[in-house]
Design a protein around this motif. Structure first.
Motif, short mmCIF file in Angstrom:
data_model
loop_
_atom_site.label_atom_id
_atom_site.label_comp_id
_atom_site.label_asym_id
_atom_site.label_seq_id
_atom_site.Cartn_x
_atom_site.Cartn_y
_atom_site.Cartn_z
N ASP A 265 0.83 -1.22 0.00
CA ASP A 265 0.00 0.00 0.00
C ASP A 265 0.86 1.26 0.00
O ASP A 265 0.55 2.25 -0.69
CB ASP A 265 -0.93 0.00 1.23
N LEU A 266 1.94 1.24 0.79
CA LEU A 266 2.84 2.39 0.84
C LEU A 266 3.48 2.64 -0.51
O LEU A 266 3.54 3.78 -0.99
CB LEU A 266 3.91 2.17 1.91
N HIS A 268 2.44 1.65 -3.48
CA HIS A 268 1.44 2.04 -4.47
C HIS A 268 1.01 3.50 -4.29
O HIS A 268 0.94 4.26 -5.27
CB HIS A 268 0.22 1.12 -4.36
N SER A 269 0.75 3.88 -3.06
CA SER A 269 0.24 5.24 -2.83
C SER A 269 1.34 6.29 -3.00
O SER A 269 1.07 7.40 -3.47
CB SER A 269 -0.37 5.35 -1.44
N THR A 270 2.57 5.96 -2.63
CA THR A 270 3.66 6.94 -2.68
C THR A 270 4.32 7.02 -4.04
O THR A 270 4.56 8.12 -4.57
CB THR A 270 4.73 6.61 -1.61
N GLY A 272 3.29 5.13 -6.92
CA GLY A 272 2.43 4.80 -8.06
C GLY A 272 2.36 5.91 -9.10
O GLY A 272 2.40 5.63 -10.32
N PRO A 273 2.27 7.18 -8.70
CA PRO A 273 2.20 8.25 -9.71
C PRO A 273 3.41 8.32 -10.64
O PRO A 273 3.32 8.95 -11.70
CB PRO A 273 2.08 9.52 -8.85
N THR A 323 4.50 13.01 -7.28
CA THR A 323 4.08 12.34 -6.04
C THR A 323 3.63 13.31 -4.96
O THR A 323 2.95 12.89 -4.00
CB THR A 323 5.25 11.51 -5.47
N HIS A 332 9.33 14.23 4.12
CA HIS A 332 8.98 13.48 2.91
C HIS A 332 10.04 12.44 2.57
O HIS A 332 9.73 11.38 2.03
CB HIS A 332 8.81 14.45 1.74
N THR A 335 9.55 8.95 4.09
CA THR A 335 8.48 8.19 3.44
C THR A 335 8.93 7.68 2.08
O THR A 335 8.71 6.50 1.74
CB THR A 335 7.22 9.06 3.29
N ALA A 339 9.51 3.78 0.94
CA ALA A 339 8.77 3.28 -0.21
C ALA A 339 9.72 2.72 -1.27
O ALA A 339 9.42 1.70 -1.91
CB ALA A 339 7.90 4.39 -0.80
#
Length: 353
Positions: A265-266, A268-270, A272-273, A323, A332, A335, A339
């Motif tokens: 999840d981390l 993908h959310s961080t 993924g863009p 992102t 940042h 994180t 990731a």
């Protein structure tokens, strides 16, 4: 007893055969040669040396060869040579069989030890035979190189000689498993395994070595072995270039992947863009990884990537744009770095999350 060392049972019938040979000059027949081979085998199994065995037979030959023998000396000596050759052949056969049986027993013991699938009491008894005391704490080091290695390989023999020459009989065990060199060392094994790592890398032309942590008991050996294997796998996945890996230094990675779904999840959310970038997420992900590995020093990261500092700065700005996380911002950065590590562990973006 002949020569006070060899029981008569190993010489049974030999004097009579030689007496007949001295009289007739004939050679030994098939049955007589087989009897000498069998005597050689039994002597080896009983622990008598080949020198004692041959000397006893020579003593019988001198006694059984009377001066009045009618056969030429060459005939008697030829028959004696036959007998000694048969003795040596039987003796060597028994030794080779014993070596093969010992190798098979050793291999079975190592498989049971490293897989942890045997009765612990019985395993401890067998371990004593191979120089290990499972009541002590041990650590395991695993070395791999460009080729697969066996116990008979020159690489394994070279490393074994180096360890024995340095540490002597220190109850360490060197073996091979699935093409890798494995060293199991007791007590405080840091010095032993450090030397093993050096010698293994020399012998394997720059191979990689992983060292598990020290644990107690038979199950501790299994755990240390698995830690070393996991360290090698992790190094391959993470692109770590350290020649010697220590499981104790890599504990953060199993912690990060303990909850795989949370890590996915981390990532993908961080990150993924980053898929929206020209060329996909790969180039920007590599840029972030090298930037963090360089201690967030732009000039060093640019050098490792063969980029100008301006080009690197542009890529980092593009990461921020896509992102919303700024690699230069300490909050940042943590994180993003976590990731990026997760992406390596999960082989993203090659593998879908």
């Amino acid at each position: 007893m002949t020569g006070r060392e060899l029981p008569e049972e190993f010489l049974a019938g030999y004097a009579g055969v030689l007496t007949d040979v001295a009289r007739t000059g004939r050679r030994l027949n098939r049955e007589e040669l087989q009897a000498r081979r069998a005597a050689g085998e039994r002597a080896a199994e009983a622990g008598h040396s080949l020198r004692v065995l041959v000397n006893a037979h020579l003593a019988v030959a001198r006694a059984a060869w009377p001066r009045s023998a009618s056969a030429p000396a060459d005939s008697v000596l030829a028959a004696l040579a036959q007998a000694v050759d048969a003795l040596a052949g039987g003796y060597e056969r028994a030794q080779h069989l014993a070596v093969r049986q010992e190798e098979a027993a050793r291999r079975e013991f190592i498989d049971d030890l490293l897989y942890g699938g045997s009765d612990l009491g019985r395993l401890a008894e067998r371990a004593e035979r191979f120089g290990l005391r499972l009541s002590h704490a041990h650590a395991v080091a695993v070395a791999e190189g460009p080729a697969a290695y066996t116990d008979a390989d020159p690489v394994a023999r070279r490393v074994d000689r180096a360890l024995v020459g340095r540490f002597g009989d220190r109850q360490l065990l060197l073996t091979t498993k699935e093409g890798r060199l494995i060293c199991i060392a007791p007590g405080d094994p840091a010095q032993v395994l450090a030397h093993f790592a050096h010698e293994a890398r020399e012998a394997t032309a720059g191979g990689r070595v992983a060292v598990g942590r020290t644990h107690g008991g038979a199950r501790g050996i299994v755990q240390s072995y698995e830690e070393a294997l996991n360290a090698l796998e992790l190094a391959e996945r993470m692109g770590l270039d350290d020649p010697v890996l220590r499981a104790a230094d890599l504990l953060v990675y199993p912690v990060l992947t303990r909850d795989r779904q949370a890590m996915a999840d981390l990532v993908h959310s961080t990150l993924g863009p980053l898929r929206e970038a020209r060329g996909g997420a790969g180039p920007l992900l590599e840029t972030l990884a090298v930037y963090f590995d360089s201690g967030c020093i732009a000039a060093e990261a640019a050098r490792r990537l063969s980029l100008s500092v301006r080009a690197l700065t542009y890529r980092l700005a593009r990461v921020h744009q896509l992102t919303g996380a700024d690699p230069a911002d300490p909050v940042h950065r943590y994180t993003l770095h976590t990731a990026v590590i997760g992406a390596r562990l999960l082989d993203w973006p090659t593998q879908e999350l």
